[in-house]
Design a protein around this motif. Structure first.
Motif, mmCIF file in Angstrom:
data_model
loop_
_atom_site.group_PDB
_atom_site.id
_atom_site.type_symbol
_atom_site.label_atom_id
_atom_site.label_comp_id
_atom_site.label_asym_id
_atom_site.label_seq_id
_atom_site.Cartn_x
_atom_site.Cartn_y
_atom_site.Cartn_z
ATOM 1 N N GLY A 255 0.727 -1.428 0.096
ATOM 2 C CA GLY A 255 -0.419 -0.448 -0.363
ATOM 3 C C GLY A 255 0.871 1.279 0.185
ATOM 4 O O GLY A 255 0.597 2.636 0.595
ATOM 5 N N VAL A 256 2.377 1.322 -0.488
ATOM 6 C CA VAL A 256 3.006 2.354 0.207
ATOM 7 C C VAL A 256 3.773 2.528 -1.617
ATOM 8 O O VAL A 256 3.667 1.570 -1.724
ATOM 9 C CB VAL A 256 3.533 2.560 1.484
ATOM 10 N N ASP A 257 3.614 4.064 -1.855
ATOM 11 C CA ASP A 257 4.493 4.020 -2.607
ATOM 12 C C ASP A 257 5.673 3.280 -3.303
ATOM 13 O O ASP A 257 6.339 4.210 -2.069
ATOM 14 C CB ASP A 257 3.986 5.272 -3.879
ATOM 15 N N SER A 258 6.154 2.890 -4.093
ATOM 16 C CA SER A 258 7.585 1.977 -4.249
ATOM 17 C C SER A 258 8.568 3.667 -4.499
ATOM 18 O O SER A 258 9.642 3.082 -4.152
ATOM 19 C CB SER A 258 7.531 1.108 -5.232
ATOM 20 N N ALA A 259 7.909 4.500 -5.036
ATOM 21 C CA ALA A 259 8.744 5.577 -5.333
ATOM 22 C C ALA A 259 9.441 6.239 -4.124
ATOM 23 O O ALA A 259 10.421 6.643 -4.734
ATOM 24 C CB ALA A 259 8.342 6.708 -6.416
ATOM 25 N N LEU A 260 9.135 5.623 -2.979
ATOM 26 C CA LEU A 260 9.633 6.538 -1.702
ATOM 27 C C LEU A 260 10.923 4.919 -1.541
ATOM 28 O O LEU A 260 12.073 5.906 -0.826
ATOM 29 C CB LEU A 260 8.616 6.048 -0.410
ATOM 30 N N THR A 261 11.113 4.569 -2.586
ATOM 31 C CA THR A 261 12.235 3.996 -1.345
ATOM 32 C C THR A 261 13.260 4.558 -1.916
ATOM 33 O O THR A 261 13.765 5.028 -3.486
ATOM 34 C CB THR A 261 13.013 2.064 -2.246
ATOM 35 N N GLY A 262 14.624 5.221 -1.429
ATOM 36 C CA GLY A 262 16.012 5.746 -1.962
ATOM 37 C C GLY A 262 15.917 7.366 -1.478
ATOM 38 O O GLY A 262 16.894 7.792 -1.203
#
Length: 280
Positions: free
Chosen positions: A77-84
């Protein structure tokens, strides 16, 4: 395995750097590689003299209210674009949240604010608990541009941020130390009083006009002359955390870190004076 500064009892001898399981992001959470975590007075108080049966849950405890770090993974449920992405994180360990003096942690999205690279991690982590507390106690006062406020404890971690925030909002700030005599401000007819020190705010109401306001992060002032009085306890607030982080990046909120210690030097960090952080 990750590492965490853990507390098993009272005193420095009860602190240790221990191995803990790696952080796994659950639904609605992000896993964070922690770069720095601050040591606040409430953390030092937990170590010595300790809070007895007020401590949450069982030992070992992991202390720490705020962190600066980087998101390494996201949960369902969390946007993977937040990784990094780099973040400022906040957690109320004293109310059952995860303590943040650890190398890895998973936090819900509402406990973090995404930030840029302008503020070094050792400084960024100090804006969590203290900045959020300052923002919430000032908001509770509902003071407007052009009004005036006396900030007790303005040289402290929270009080300093209150003074900076109030000035940014166009509020005239008078500063008082925790030992400044209230008589120094008698009859000033100020619009508000904000107490951030272990002082009796009632004594300083001599500086506040009738129908003014008094807010405090410790004990509330005893209301008189129509003065609205309240105590404000810090709460998790993602929008507030984002505001604090943005103002730190813009240079509106500034701080100085007295000491930054590698986590392995946790004992020295807990004995240091001034703002101290541990790094991972």
């Amino acid at each position: 395995m990750a590492k965490a500064i853990t507390l098993t009892g009272v005193g420095l001898s009860a602190l240790q750097l221990a191995e803990i399981p790696d952080a796994v992001a659950g639904p609605g959470e992000v896993a964070i590689a922690v770069e720095a975590a601050s040591i606040n007075p409430v953390d030092r108080g937990a170590v010595d003299p300790g809070y007895g049966d007020k401590m949450p849950g069982d030992t070992p405890w992991i202390l720490g209210w705020d962190l600066a770090g980087t998101i390494t993974a996201v949960g369902a449920g969390v946007d993977s674009a937040l990784t990094g992405r780099r973040v400022l994180g906040f957690s109320q360990w004293f109310k059952g949240g995860p303590g943040l003096q650890r190398s890895q942690v998973a936090l819900p999205l509402y406990n973090i604010a995404v930030v840029g690279d302008s503020v070094p991690s050792a400084e960024l982590t100090t804006f969590g608990l203290n900045g959020l507390t300052a923002l919430q106690v000032l908001d509770a006062a509902e003071l407007q541009p052009g009004q005036s406020v006396l900030v007790i404890g303005a040289s402290g971690s929270v009080g300093g941020f209150v003074a900076q925030l109030a000035d940014h909002r166009g509020i005239t700030v008078l500063a008082a130390g925790r030992d400044t005599p209230p008589s120094d401000f008698a009859g000033m007819e100020l619009d508000g009083l904000i107490n951030t020190a272990p002082a009796d705010p009632t004594r300083y109401l001599v500086a506040v006009r009738d129908e003014g306001v008094a807010t405090s992060v410790t004990e509330p002032a005893e209301a008189e002359r129509g003065i609205r009085s309240s105590r404000v306890g810090v709460k998790v607030d993602r929008m507030g955390l984002e505001t604090v982080a943005r103002l730190a990046e813009e240079g509106v909120l500034t701080t100085e870190v007295a000491h930054a210690f590698p986590a392995e030097e946790f004992a020295a960090a807990y004995q240091a004076s001034g703002r101290a952080v541990v790094t991972f």
